[in-house]
Scaffold this motif. Structure first.
Motif, PDB file in Angstrom:
ATOM      1  N   PRO A  78      77.792  89.596 -22.160  1.00  0.00           N
ATOM      2  CA  PRO A  78      78.854  89.348 -22.758  1.00  0.00           C
ATOM      3  C   PRO A  78      77.878  87.306 -22.052  1.00  0.00           C
ATOM      4  N   ASP A  79      76.894  87.130 -21.010  1.00  0.00           N
ATOM      5  CA  ASP A  79      76.626  86.299 -20.194  1.00  0.00           C
ATOM      6  C   ASP A  79      76.493  85.524 -20.939  1.00  0.00           C
ATOM      7  N   ILE A  80      75.238  84.381 -20.549  1.00  0.00           N
ATOM      8  CA  ILE A  80      74.792  83.203 -21.111  1.00  0.00           C
ATOM      9  C   ILE A  80      73.516  82.990 -20.398  1.00  0.00           C
ATOM     10  N   GLY A  81      71.984  83.680 -21.474  1.00  0.00           N
ATOM     11  CA  GLY A  81      70.560  84.046 -21.523  1.00  0.00           C
ATOM     12  C   GLY A  81      69.813  82.680 -21.123  1.00  0.00           C
ATOM     13  N   LYS A  82      68.444  82.438 -20.754  1.00  0.00           N
ATOM     14  CA  LYS A  82      68.104  81.205 -20.463  1.00  0.00           C
ATOM     15  C   LYS A  82      67.605  81.096 -22.172  1.00  0.00           C
ATOM     16  N   PRO A  83      67.500  79.918 -22.298  1.00  0.00           N
ATOM     17  CA  PRO A  83      66.876  79.023 -23.392  1.00  0.00           C
ATOM     18  C   PRO A  83      65.790  80.005 -24.406  1.00  0.00           C
ATOM     19  N   LEU A  84      65.738  79.998 -24.966  1.00  0.00           N
ATOM     20  CA  LEU A  84      63.926  80.677 -25.550  1.00  0.00           C
ATOM     21  C   LEU A  84      63.337  78.871 -25.983  1.00  0.00           C
ATOM     22  N   LEU A  85      62.143  79.376 -25.526  1.00  0.00           N
ATOM     23  CA  LEU A  85      61.430  78.442 -25.264  1.00  0.00           C
ATOM     24  C   LEU A  85      61.225  78.255 -26.937  1.00  0.00           C
ATOM     25  N   PHE A  86      61.339  76.584 -27.147  1.00  0.00           N
ATOM     26  CA  PHE A  86      61.215  75.664 -28.005  1.00  0.00           C
ATOM     27  C   PHE A  86      62.966  75.608 -28.865  1.00  0.00           C
ATOM     28  N   ALA A  87      63.188  76.446 -28.558  1.00  0.00           N
ATOM     29  CA  ALA A  87      64.624  76.964 -29.908  1.00  0.00           C
ATOM     30  C   ALA A  87      65.455  75.367 -30.147  1.00  0.00           C
ATOM     31  N   PHE A  88      65.777  74.701 -28.522  1.00  0.00           N
ATOM     32  CA  PHE A  88      66.287  73.470 -28.649  1.00  0.00           C
ATOM     33  C   PHE A  88      65.386  72.480 -29.231  1.00  0.00           C
ATOM     34  N   MET A 137      60.771  85.113 -36.176  1.00  0.00           N
ATOM     35  CA  MET A 137      59.606  84.214 -35.841  1.00  0.00           C
ATOM     36  C   MET A 137      59.847  83.871 -34.753  1.00  0.00           C
ATOM     37  N   GLY A 138      59.214  83.435 -34.276  1.00  0.00           N
ATOM     38  CA  GLY A 138      59.300  82.912 -32.637  1.00  0.00           C
ATOM     39  C   GLY A 138      59.797  81.669 -32.973  1.00  0.00           C
ATOM     40  N   TRP A 139      60.191  80.856 -32.016  1.00  0.00           N
ATOM     41  CA  TRP A 139      60.497  79.866 -31.878  1.00  0.00           C
ATOM     42  C   TRP A 139      59.464  78.792 -32.255  1.00  0.00           C
ATOM     43  N   GLY A 140      58.487  79.086 -30.878  1.00  0.00           N
ATOM     44  CA  GLY A 140      57.224  79.054 -30.730  1.00  0.00           C
ATOM     45  C   GLY A 140      56.400  78.479 -32.217  1.00  0.00           C
ATOM     46  N   GLU A 141      56.215  79.497 -33.172  1.00  0.00           N
ATOM     47  CA  GLU A 141      55.567  79.146 -33.953  1.00  0.00           C
ATOM     48  C   GLU A 141      56.782  78.482 -35.160  1.00  0.00           C
ATOM     49  N   ILE A 142      58.212  78.451 -35.719  1.00  0.00           N
ATOM     50  CA  ILE A 142      58.750  77.990 -36.116  1.00  0.00           C
ATOM     51  C   ILE A 142      58.106  75.986 -35.535  1.00  0.00           C
ATOM     52  N   HIS A 143      58.436  76.326 -34.576  1.00  0.00           N
ATOM     53  CA  HIS A 143      58.727  75.016 -33.263  1.00  0.00           C
ATOM     54  C   HIS A 143      56.967  73.573 -34.021  1.00  0.00           C
TER      55      HIS A 143
END
Length: 149
Positions: free
Chosen positions: A20-30, A103-109
């Motif tokens: 229920p905690d908030i994890g670290k942002p995934l690379l390139f998500a934001f 698909m990873g955010w890096g690929e999407i980015h």
């Protein structure tokens, strides 16, 4: 390209899964979500979270530059009641629980940003017009479906 409504999960998709905690942002998500918004796409936060935990997730996203079109519903004016399905009316879903994984955010980015180093890929830019992120994603999925038997 037409503007899309995109439903995005939170835990395991925008941030590492630490519910229920908030994890670290995934690379390139934001970065990717900001790019989608700048192209005029509507983003819906679609998450299991509710109550205080949902408020924390929304605040975390806002602190990181993302304010969603709506949260856990299809449009802001939608009234939620026990008789209404939580299924979201969206064109696309970004979720870590997709069949085949996300698909990873890096690929999407990288799909969102054209390579500015034309010396590496001079023919790619010359042969095709610049496409938006969703057009490139649709092409990618069409190519994958065409090769599946």
């Amino acid at each position: 390209m037409d503007k899309k409504t995109i439903a995005v999960d939170f835990d395991g998709t925008i941030v590492a899964n630490a519910y229920p905690d908030i994890g670290k942002p995934l690379l390139f998500a934001f970065d990717t979500l900001k790019k989608l918004q700048s192209e005029g796409h509507l983003l819906i936060l679609w998450t299991y979270r509710s109550g205080k935990k949902l408020e924390e997730a929304v605040a975390f996203c806002k602190k990181n530059g993302i304010t969603f079109y709506t949260v856990n519903k299809s449009y802001p004016e939608e009234e939620m009641s026990p008789n209404i399905s939580r299924k979201i009316n969206a064109d696309l879903f970004i979720d870590d629980r997709n069949i085949g994984g996300m698909m990873g955010w890096g690929e999407i980015h990288h799909l969102l940003i054209e390579d500015t180093n034309t010396s590496k890929k001079p023919n790619l830019k010359a042969k095709r017009p610049k496409k938006g992120f969703l057009s490139r994603m649709e092409d990618l999925f069409k190519d994958q479906n065409d090769t599946d038997v």
